[in-house]
Design a protein around this motif. Structure first.
Motif, PDB file in Angstrom:
ATOM      1  N   ALA A   1      -4.462   3.891 -17.425  1.00 16.42           N
ATOM      2  CA  ALA A   1      -2.884   3.895 -17.355  1.00 16.42           C
ATOM      3  C   ALA A   1      -2.535   4.767 -15.944  1.00 16.42           C
ATOM      4  O   ALA A   1      -2.081   4.422 -14.752  1.00 16.42           O
ATOM      5  N   VAL A   2      -3.144   6.041 -15.708  1.00 21.63           N
ATOM      6  CA  VAL A   2      -3.047   6.822 -14.646  1.00 21.63           C
ATOM      7  C   VAL A   2      -3.716   6.379 -13.258  1.00 21.63           C
ATOM      8  O   VAL A   2      -3.405   6.462 -12.373  1.00 21.63           O
ATOM      9  N   GLU A   3      -4.907   5.693 -13.692  1.00 18.47           N
ATOM     10  CA  GLU A   3      -5.683   5.091 -12.488  1.00 18.47           C
ATOM     11  C   GLU A   3      -4.800   3.917 -12.003  1.00 18.47           C
ATOM     12  O   GLU A   3      -4.515   3.577 -10.614  1.00 18.47           O
TER      13      GLU A   3
ATOM     14  N   LEU B   1      -1.144   1.899  -7.668  1.00 19.73           N
ATOM     15  CA  LEU B   1       0.341   0.981  -7.486  1.00 19.73           C
ATOM     16  C   LEU B   1       1.018   1.907  -6.546  1.00 19.73           C
ATOM     17  O   LEU B   1       1.572   1.384  -5.657  1.00 19.73           O
ATOM     18  N   GLU B   2       0.995   3.230  -6.690  1.00 19.24           N
ATOM     19  CA  GLU B   2       1.648   4.155  -5.860  1.00 19.24           C
ATOM     20  C   GLU B   2       1.038   3.868  -4.377  1.00 19.24           C
ATOM     21  O   GLU B   2       2.030   3.812  -3.349  1.00 19.24           O
ATOM     22  N   HIS B   3      -0.161   3.840  -4.000  1.00 18.98           N
ATOM     23  CA  HIS B   3      -0.733   3.571  -2.905  1.00 18.98           C
ATOM     24  C   HIS B   3      -0.381   2.421  -2.358  1.00 18.98           C
ATOM     25  O   HIS B   3      -0.231   1.963  -0.992  1.00 18.98           O
ATOM     26  N   LEU B   4      -0.172   1.288  -3.299  1.00 18.00           N
ATOM     27  CA  LEU B   4       0.227  -0.044  -2.796  1.00 18.00           C
ATOM     28  C   LEU B   4       1.582  -0.030  -2.152  1.00 18.00           C
ATOM     29  O   LEU B   4       1.721  -0.499  -1.128  1.00 18.00           O
ATOM     30  N   VAL B   5       2.518   0.523  -2.840  1.00 16.40           N
ATOM     31  CA  VAL B   5       3.931   0.893  -2.574  1.00 16.40           C
ATOM     32  C   VAL B   5       3.996   1.656  -1.105  1.00 16.40           C
ATOM     33  O   VAL B   5       4.567   1.146  -0.251  1.00 16.40           O
ATOM     34  N   VAL B   6       3.070   2.494  -1.211  1.00 15.29           N
ATOM     35  CA  VAL B   6       3.370   3.371   0.181  1.00 15.29           C
ATOM     36  C   VAL B   6       2.815   2.620   1.333  1.00 15.29           C
ATOM     37  O   VAL B   6       3.201   2.657   2.476  1.00 15.29           O
ATOM     38  N   VAL B   7       1.494   2.044   1.267  1.00 19.11           N
ATOM     39  CA  VAL B   7       0.893   1.265   2.346  1.00 19.11           C
ATOM     40  C   VAL B   7       1.855   0.091   2.725  1.00 19.11           C
ATOM     41  O   VAL B   7       1.946  -0.207   3.898  1.00 19.11           O
ATOM     42  N   VAL B   8       2.313  -0.593   1.726  1.00 20.38           N
ATOM     43  CA  VAL B   8       3.334  -1.768   2.185  1.00 20.38           C
ATOM     44  C   VAL B   8       4.510  -1.150   2.786  1.00 20.38           C
ATOM     45  O   VAL B   8       4.863  -1.658   3.926  1.00 20.38           O
ATOM     46  N   CYS B   9       5.138  -0.260   2.397  1.00 19.64           N
ATOM     47  CA  CYS B   9       6.205   0.356   2.916  1.00 19.64           C
ATOM     48  C   CYS B   9       5.896   0.799   4.520  1.00 19.64           C
ATOM     49  O   CYS B   9       6.800   0.378   5.194  1.00 19.64           O
ATOM     50  N   GLU B  10       4.839   1.340   4.516  1.00 21.36           N
ATOM     51  CA  GLU B  10       4.594   1.919   6.099  1.00 21.36           C
ATOM     52  C   GLU B  10       4.224   0.787   6.727  1.00 21.36           C
ATOM     53  O   GLU B  10       4.853   0.645   7.949  1.00 21.36           O
TER      54      GLU B  10
END
Length: 170
Positions: free
Chosen positions: A130-132, A137-146
């Motif tokens: 779950a934490v992985e 998912l957090e990195h996906l959100v950051v990369v897509v937002c940026e």
């Protein structure tokens, strides 16, 4: 407080702006900005919120949570990480699948206290996966937002509105 990911993120967020310019925007002294960036002083909550409102920097948001709570994902910057959007997508799909399989394999019907010690590794596996998945998912959100120039702040704001409209938040 020592130099860390948060102080590094703050310095990067300032960019070409001088410490004096940032201090004026935040209504603090230049010395305060120097201490925040150098790690000699914690960044107060109101200053952190002002920085997020102005810079909308998801890496700073991750660093804030990690620094102050010692929990949650940290921005991956090691030599073996590939942060190209397609690599992040594939890694996220892999991690979600592993988390799904671990959750599916463990029955949540009984209270965990009544499960045998044989189940402990399964419970730990669920948490690990779950934490992985959360980190991916957090990195996906950051990369897509940026990369897509989408507001990180607004993405979370819309999500919070949805949660309230469904009655999940007050």
């Amino acid at each position: 407080m020592t130099k860390n990911r948060l102080t590094q993120a703050m310095r990067e967020m300032r960019g070409d702006e001088t410490q004096q310019q940032m201090a004026m925007e935040l209504n603090v002294s230049r010395e305060a900005v120097t201490k925040y960036e150098g790690g000699a002083r914690n960044i107060p909550q109101d200053i952190a919120q002002n920085l997020m409102a102005k810079h909308d920097n998801p890496r700073f948001a991750l660093a804030l949570r990690s620094q102050y709570t010692k929990t949650g994902p940290m921005w991956l910057d090691g030599p073996n990480v590939d942060l190209h959007r397609s690599a992040v997508r594939e890694k996220t799909l892999e991690e979600i699948k592993e988390a799904y399989e671990a959750i599916k394999a463990l029955s949540f019907a009984q209270p965990f206290q009544s499960l045998s010690s044989w189940h402990s590794p399964q419970i730990e596996k669920v948490l690990e996966e779950a934490v992985e998945a959360i980190t991916s998912l957090e990195h996906l959100v950051v990369v897509v937002c940026e990369e897509a120039s989408i507001s990180y702040n607004e993405t979370w704001h819309k999500h919070h509105i949805q949660l309230r409209s469904k009655g999940y938040l007050q």
